[in-house]
Motif scaffolding. Structure first.
Motif, PDB file in Angstrom:
ATOM      1  N   PRO A 167       0.800  -1.233   0.000  1.00 46.56           N
ATOM      2  CA  PRO A 167       0.000   0.000   0.000  1.00 46.56           C
ATOM      3  C   PRO A 167       0.832   1.281   0.000  1.00 46.56           C
ATOM      4  O   PRO A 167       0.459   2.268  -0.629  1.00 46.56           O
ATOM      5  N   ARG A 204       2.329   7.144   7.332  1.00 45.36           N
ATOM      6  CA  ARG A 204       2.702   5.731   7.348  1.00 45.36           C
ATOM      7  C   ARG A 204       4.206   5.561   7.561  1.00 45.36           C
ATOM      8  O   ARG A 204       4.663   4.609   8.191  1.00 45.36           O
ATOM      9  N   ARG A 256       6.012   7.568   9.292  1.00 50.05           N
ATOM     10  CA  ARG A 256       6.164   7.848  10.717  1.00 50.05           C
ATOM     11  C   ARG A 256       5.811   6.616  11.543  1.00 50.05           C
ATOM     12  O   ARG A 256       6.497   6.266  12.506  1.00 50.05           O
ATOM     13  N   ARG A 257       4.746   5.936  11.115  1.00 48.81           N
ATOM     14  CA  ARG A 257       4.309   4.742  11.840  1.00 48.81           C
ATOM     15  C   ARG A 257       5.370   3.665  11.778  1.00 48.81           C
ATOM     16  O   ARG A 257       5.633   2.974  12.751  1.00 48.81           O
ATOM     17  N   ARG A 258       5.986   3.488  10.609  1.00 47.60           N
ATOM     18  CA  ARG A 258       7.018   2.457  10.445  1.00 47.60           C
ATOM     19  C   ARG A 258       8.235   2.755  11.293  1.00 47.60           C
ATOM     20  O   ARG A 258       8.988   1.842  11.632  1.00 47.60           O
ATOM     21  N   PRO A 293       4.349   7.819  17.338  1.00 45.11           N
ATOM     22  CA  PRO A 293       2.887   7.826  17.536  1.00 45.11           C
ATOM     23  C   PRO A 293       2.173   8.483  16.354  1.00 45.11           C
ATOM     24  O   PRO A 293       2.506   9.591  15.963  1.00 45.11           O
ATOM     25  N   THR A 294       1.202   7.750  15.797  1.00 41.23           N
ATOM     26  CA  THR A 294       0.499   8.282  14.624  1.00 41.23           C
ATOM     27  C   THR A 294      -1.005   8.058  14.634  1.00 41.23           C
ATOM     28  O   THR A 294      -1.702   8.628  13.806  1.00 41.23           O
ATOM     29  N   GLU A 295      -1.503   7.186  15.541  1.00 39.29           N
ATOM     30  CA  GLU A 295      -2.903   6.779  15.376  1.00 39.29           C
ATOM     31  C   GLU A 295      -3.860   7.962  15.440  1.00 39.29           C
ATOM     32  O   GLU A 295      -4.802   8.052  14.655  1.00 39.29           O
ATOM     33  N   ARG A 296      -3.613   8.885  16.374  1.00 38.23           N
ATOM     34  CA  ARG A 296      -4.521  10.038  16.451  1.00 38.23           C
ATOM     35  C   ARG A 296      -4.433  10.881  15.191  1.00 38.23           C
ATOM     36  O   ARG A 296      -5.453  11.326  14.655  1.00 38.23           O
ATOM     37  N   GLU A 315      -3.545   9.902  12.231  1.00 44.70           N
ATOM     38  CA  GLU A 315      -4.147   9.178  11.114  1.00 44.70           C
ATOM     39  C   GLU A 315      -5.664   9.298  11.152  1.00 44.70           C
ATOM     40  O   GLU A 315      -6.312   9.491  10.115  1.00 44.70           O
TER      41      GLU A 315
END
Lengths: 180, 518
Positions: free
Chosen positions: B178, B361, B363-365, B369-372, B374
């Motif tokens: 993706p 993404r 940053r996530r890898r 912290p990224t969920e908020r 995203e």
């Protein structure tokens, strides 16, 4: 004439696509045909013709891109890393640096580009009153110069270097203004 | 040579970093401007969609135009006297005449009768989102103009940061990892719509920032007055003489244009200071196969031709300035160019959306912290269009004076706050199909409710259904894939309902073993 030129633009993009897979001669022919067709449209119809030529060229290219997406083979996917809900931590230095970048890129560069635009308008109108050419030029120069400064600044790695382009543009504007 | 390569790679790396910084600075607002811009390419058709019951007319004769003025002014008895009066002539996109004063706007039929109030507040709201982010007009336009500059800088840095621009020109690995697929969508759409992006970014920047430029020039040369600055491009406003006078003879003015300039198409009649001795009539007429918005023909109150401003054949600066509007809004080649602009505009929105998603993404890898973030970005990408659909329903239910601006920003702010607080509830997989359902439901409901007026609105509803299908396609595919996994397969490949019966019996002849029934 319009239809012929637009067909030529379509064929040109198709040639560029065909030449992309290694036949550079075809790609070169495609680019040459595209330039010739858009030039012909501009010669016949001015800015309107050029705009129509570019619209057709972009639309045909997008069709080829969407086709590539549609026939793209499936590949195994990497597992997505789990994300954290922790709030991002920012240190004071990083925030101050970001503020510094904002100040240099936005207001400072805006002022420099506006100064350049004003100076060029002054040079164009001379001792006469404002006219359509000087006003329109100033209004086009300002955002163009600002975008160029901004792009230039974005290739720099520290605040001092980022400050150089607007300073140089402001200096150029001052010289032109003084000579006007 | 090695030093050159290192230096080049360093520039590419810095350009990518700068490109990301700029994108994050203006990403959400650029996305909003791209989405609303794509929509308002056909703002005339949205106007018809919003008020489908208004009687339409393909032509407004000079006599009908003349007759409409006193009828409209009569409806405004008691309101302040208007300083300007405009009649918008019917066009193919919007076969309706509209008479606008400083107080109100009215639809006019082919006989010059007033047939209703112009009340397309939702369409105007979407336009206001694009033009000035619903902020006070001057500051809003300056801000949007500045964002146009940011977009142009993003396009330039994007090209500099893309060393494989020719090598990857037609590669789009949509079914790959993706992140790779997203990068390909971002780069391919961005590259092949580059002329469009630069054109709309710079024309938008010119139009928006012209207020600032006019202010600076006015301060420098006209004692702070910006009117003389604009007059160099658009022509002078007439001298004011408030002495009362009869209505201007616009019918005669219109006949002169139709006779002397038959190759043109009148689009607007403008009356400055109507019913005063200083009144002044201007007719804006489009010229075919030109980017200028039209030529402006001037008349006195008796309809005597005074000359033209020179928008179409005057100084090159005037022509260039007058060409920015059509070039920006795609209003220069009929339906094909409008459809192309909608496609390119949505491509720009996709480039903006994928750009920030790529950064998140990445940053996530890295384990950051990224969920908020995203979840909040999902609210921007899918929530903004949902919000626009919700405002259309609010307009339908609450009438033209419903508080669309307040509700839109409140809903968006609320969505972002909730996404930050409860990120698990706001993923793309949840919001995207919801948008599809909302669009499809709206298109179907509108089609049913306004069936008699379908000839004027079917295209918009069809477009909404198409976008709905695209929005729901991934969920439909995922659902089908889950169903295939859930259905267990027989050893002989037959579905389970025939497995026990097929053994030794001929089901095709309808023979069922007794033990299967008992």
């Amino acid at each position: 004439m319009t239809v012929v030129a637009l067909i030529a633009v379509t064929v040109a993009v198709a040639l560029v696509r065909a030449g992309w897979s290694g036949r550079t001669g075809l790609a070169a022919a495609g680019w040459a045909l595209a330039i010739a067709a858009i030039f012909a449209l501009g010669w016949q119809y001015g800015a309107w013709g050029i705009a129509i030529g570019f619209v057709v060229a972009m639309a045909v290219a997008i069709v080829f891109v969407l086709h590539a997406a549609a026939v793209s083979p499936a590949r195994p996917r990497r597992r997505e890393a789990a994300s954290s809900t922790a709030l991002p931590q920012g240190d004071g230095y990083a925030i101050a640096r970001r503020l510094g970048v904002f100040v240099i890129v936005v207001p400072l560069s805006f002022i420099a580009s506006q100064g350049l635009a004003l100076a060029i308008a002054a040079a164009m109108k001379g001792n006469g009153s404002l006219d359509a050419n000087s006003v329109a030029t100033a209004m086009f120069i300002q955002p163009t110069a600002w975008a160029a400064i901004m792009a230039w600044q974005m290739t720099m790695d520290n605040l001092r270097n980022m400050a150089a382009p607007p300073v140089l543009v402001a200096l150029l504007g001052s010289i032109i203004g003084a000579l006007a | 040579m090695n030093e050159t390569n290192t230096s080049y790679r360093s520039i590419v790396k810095r350009a990518l970093s700068g490109h990301a910084s700029l994108g994050l600075l203006g990403g959400a607002l650029l996305y909003l401007i791209a989405i609303t811009g794509s929509m308002i390419v056909v703002h005339d058709r949205w106007q018809r969609w919003e008020e489908p019951e208004i009687a339409e007319t393909a032509v407004l004769s000079p006599d009908a135009a003349q007759a409409s003025i006193p009828r409209a002014l009569e409806l405004e008895a008691g309101a302040p006297q208007t300083a300007h009066l405009y009649i918008r002539m019917p066009t193919e996109d919007l076969p309706r005449a509209v008479l606008t004063t400083d107080n109100k706007a009215w639809y006019v039929d082919g006989d010059g009768e007033i047939v209703g109030r112009e009340a397309h507040s939702w369409t105007e709201f979407v336009m206001a989102l694009h033009i000035n982010l619903t902020l006070p007009i001057v500051w809003g336009m300056i801000l949007v103009g500045a964002l146009g500059v940011v977009l142009a800088a993003l396009a330039i840095t994007g090209v500099v940061a893309h060393p494989k621009i020719f090598k990857d020109a037609f590669r789009l690995r949509s079914r790959h990892d993706p992140q790779l697929a997203r990068a390909d969508w971002h780069n391919r759409l961005g590259v092949w719509t580059l002329p469009f992006t630069i054109a709309v970014a710079m024309t938008g920047a010119y139009i928006g920032l012209s207020y600032a430029g006019a202010g600076v020039l006015g301060t420098a040369y006209e004692k702070g007055d910006i009117e003389p600055v604009y007059a160099t491009i658009f022509g002078d406003e007439p001298e004011i003489d408030p002495t009362p006078a009869p209505l201007p003879d616009i019918a005669r003015a219109l006949e002169v244009v139709q006779t002397r300039f038959p190759e043109t198409f009148p689009t607007y009649i403008v009356v400055h200071d109507p019913m005063t001795r200083g009144q002044f009539v201007q007719i804006i007429a489009e010229h075919p196969q030109r980017l200028v918005y039209g030529e402006v023909y001037s008349f006195d109150g008796d309809g005597i031709y005074l000359g033209k401003v020179g928008i179409g054949d005057g100084e090159i600066g005037r022509q260039a300035a007058a060409s920015t509007y059509k070039l920006h809004f795609g209003d220069y080649g009929g339906i094909p160019v409008e459809l192309a602009y909608i496609l390119f505009g949505f491509a720009l929105a996709a480039v903006t959306a994928t750009g920030t998603t790529l950064w998140l993404r990445k940053r996530r890898r890295k384990g950051l912290p990224t969920e908020r973030m995203e979840a909040m970005w999902s609210v921007v990408v899918w929530g903004i269009p949902l919000d626009l659909v919700a405002m259309a329903w609010l307009r339908a239910a609450g009438g033209p004076d419903a508080p669309l601006v307040l509700c839109f920003w409140a809903m968006l702010a609320g969505g972002l706050a909730l996404a930050a607080a409860r990120p698990a509830l706001f993923s793309r997989d949840q919001l995207r199909p919801l948008l599809g359902i909302a669009l499809a439901g709206t298109a179907i409901a509108h089609s049913i409710a306004y069936l008699p007026q379908a000839s004027g609105t079917w295209a918009i509803n069809a477009g909404m259904l198409l976008v709905a299908a695209i929005a729901m396609a991934p969920s439909a595919r995922a659902f089908a894939a889950r169903r295939r996994k859930q259905l267990p397969q027989a050893d002989d490949g037959n579905p389970p309902c025939t497995r026990n019966l097929s053994h030794g019996h001929d089901l095709e002849k309808g023979i069922v073993p007794r033990e299967a029934i008992e």
